[in-house]
Design an enzyme around this catalytic site. Structure first.
Site, short mmCIF file in Angstrom:
data_model
loop_
_atom_site.label_atom_id
_atom_site.label_comp_id
_atom_site.label_asym_id
_atom_site.label_seq_id
_atom_site.Cartn_x
_atom_site.Cartn_y
_atom_site.Cartn_z
N TYR A 1 -3.00 1.23 -4.92
CA TYR A 1 -3.48 0.03 -4.32
C TYR A 1 -3.79 1.02 -2.83
O TYR A 1 -2.72 2.22 -2.44
CB TYR A 1 -2.36 -0.73 -4.32
CG TYR A 1 -2.59 -1.60 -2.61
CD1 TYR A 1 -3.13 -3.00 -3.03
CD2 TYR A 1 -2.35 -1.57 -1.78
CE1 TYR A 1 -3.12 -3.57 -2.43
CE2 TYR A 1 -1.82 -2.64 -0.98
CZ TYR A 1 -2.57 -3.18 -0.63
OH TYR A 1 -2.53 -3.87 0.62
N GLU B 1 -9.32 -2.63 2.33
CA GLU B 1 -8.76 -2.59 1.26
C GLU B 1 -8.93 -2.31 0.05
O GLU B 1 -10.47 -2.73 -0.04
CB GLU B 1 -7.50 -3.42 0.63
CG GLU B 1 -6.71 -3.77 -0.30
CD GLU B 1 -6.48 -5.70 -0.40
OE1 GLU B 1 -5.68 -5.96 0.05
OE2 GLU B 1 -7.18 -6.27 -1.19
#
Ligand code: GDP
Ligand code: MN
Length: 361
Positions: free
Chosen positions: A100, A183
């Site tokens: 992530y 992201e």
């Protein structure tokens, strides 16, 4: 504004971040044309404006034999209530590990905040709650174009070194695209290297024009009408329509409605220097919502003239009751016009709101 996955991926690709081969389709019939380019393993991804599509059934695996049928199935679904109008058909990555990576603005340090964890994927929220220590963070000096190598090493830890380069590229995207969020979840390792399997970018609304992004959200008829006249317009779920000028006055009108136990159905900020015709369109727009029982007009005359406002209200000629508070430039003229037509005028914003809440109840 949140970019859709395919739009965000196009942006990060321009900055050199590897993404899987893929195509956007609007109908299942387009699938066969892309067999050759994608290969023999597909992932079909619904392009809807919600997160957590994987868990909601919006990400389906397929192969050439059933890709058409699978795409048809996905087009027929609603993901968290949203219809699927576009599908990103991609080569399926052979994922070894999911990481992530995100960049946001940290409001307390007033700097970009970069987060990275080895435990990426669809359960990132759970990781964040249960194992916050697994998420490494650094803040970056916004005047620097690159993250210094020692900070990148700190973030990446034991993950593949090339991820450091990807973090730097995403940081450039974040800075240069005026993003509020950039992201990649998951950022994945595969036998062919590291890829962004998903991407999310939120661009600051104030930067959309200079960035050349067009608004991708479907507007309702009323929102489109509001945009045409340059009104700020928002719908809520009560029974009182609100028209104000200036964000401050409009918001405090809403606060006062709440204070007296009422609920606004919508609110519209006509902006500065509103002429009668604009006011007429504003009143008609607010009144066009079926749940609106009564309308509060709370306007301060400055460049806006109260007699123009009065004419606009009268010309709108709507079925609902309109309760008005006007103050400032040409106030006396405006009041006289409205009183002559039988409109209810009250002297303070407190009184108009109280009255409207009573009437709506
Ligand atoms: P989100 O749920 O809306 O965040 O959608 P993602 O694009 O992140 O996909 C959700 C999950 O689907 C990922 O975390 C992966 O586990 C899986 N996934 C997505 N793309 C691929 C792919 O190309 N190959 C494989 N094997 N899994 C994928
Ligand atoms: Mn994701």
């Amino acid at each position: 504004m949140k970019l859709r996955e395919y739009e965000a991926k196009k942006v990060i690709k321009e900055y050199g971040i590897p993404i899987p081969a893929g195509f956007l389709i609007r109908s299942a019939d387009e699938i066969p044309a892309h067999f050759a380019e994608i290969g023999d393993k597909f992932v079909l991804k619904a392009q809807v404006d919600v997160g957590g599509r994987g868990k909601a059934g919006g990400i389906l695996m397929a192969d050439p034999a059933n890709a058409g049928a699978t795409a048809r199935e996905l087009f027929g679904k609603k993901i968290k209530g949203l219809p699927v109008k576009e599908i990103l058909a991609e080569e399926r990555l052979d994922i070894q590990h999911e990481y992530y990576l995100s960049i946001t603005v940290d409001r307390s340090s007033k700097q970009p905040l970069i987060l990275f964890t080895d435990a990426g994927g669809v359960d990132i929220e759970i990781t964040a709650k249960k194992h916050p220590e697994a998420i490494r963070k650094i803040t970056a000096n916004p005047l620097m174009r690159d993250i210094p190598p020692f900070l990148l090493r700190e973030l990446v830890g034991t993950a593949p070194k090339e991820i450091g380069g990807i973090i730097n590229k995403l940081y450039r995207v974040f800075l240069e695209k005026d993003a509020l969020l950039a992201e990649i979840n998951p950022l994945v390792t595969t036998p062919k290297g590291v890829f962004a399997a998903d991407a999310k970018i939120i661009v600051d609304d104030n930067a959309l024009t200079r960035q050349g992004f067009t608004v991708n959200r479907d507007l309702t008829d009323r929102e489109r009408e509001a945009e045409k006249y340059g009104f700020s317009y928002v719908e809520l779920d009560g029974m009182i329509g609100v028209i104000g000028n200036g964000a401050g006055l409009t918001m405090s009108t809403l606060d006062l409605i709440e204070f007296y136990g009422g609920k606004a159905a919508n609110f519209l900020d006509v902006g500065g220097g509103a002429e009668s015709e604009r006011v007429m369109h504003a009143v008609r727009l607010v009144a066009s919502v079926p749940s609106v029982k009564v309308i509060v007009v709370n306007l301060l005359g400055g460049i806006t003239k109260c007699d123009e406002v009065a004419k606009g209200i009268i010309d709108a000629n709507i079925r609902q009751k309109v309760i008005v508070r006007l103050a400032g430039t040409n106030e006396a003229e405006g009041r006289a016009m409205l009183l002559a037509k039988g409109y209810e005028m009250l002297d303070t914003m407190d009184l108009v709101v109280k009255k409207a809440v009573e009437m709506a109840a």
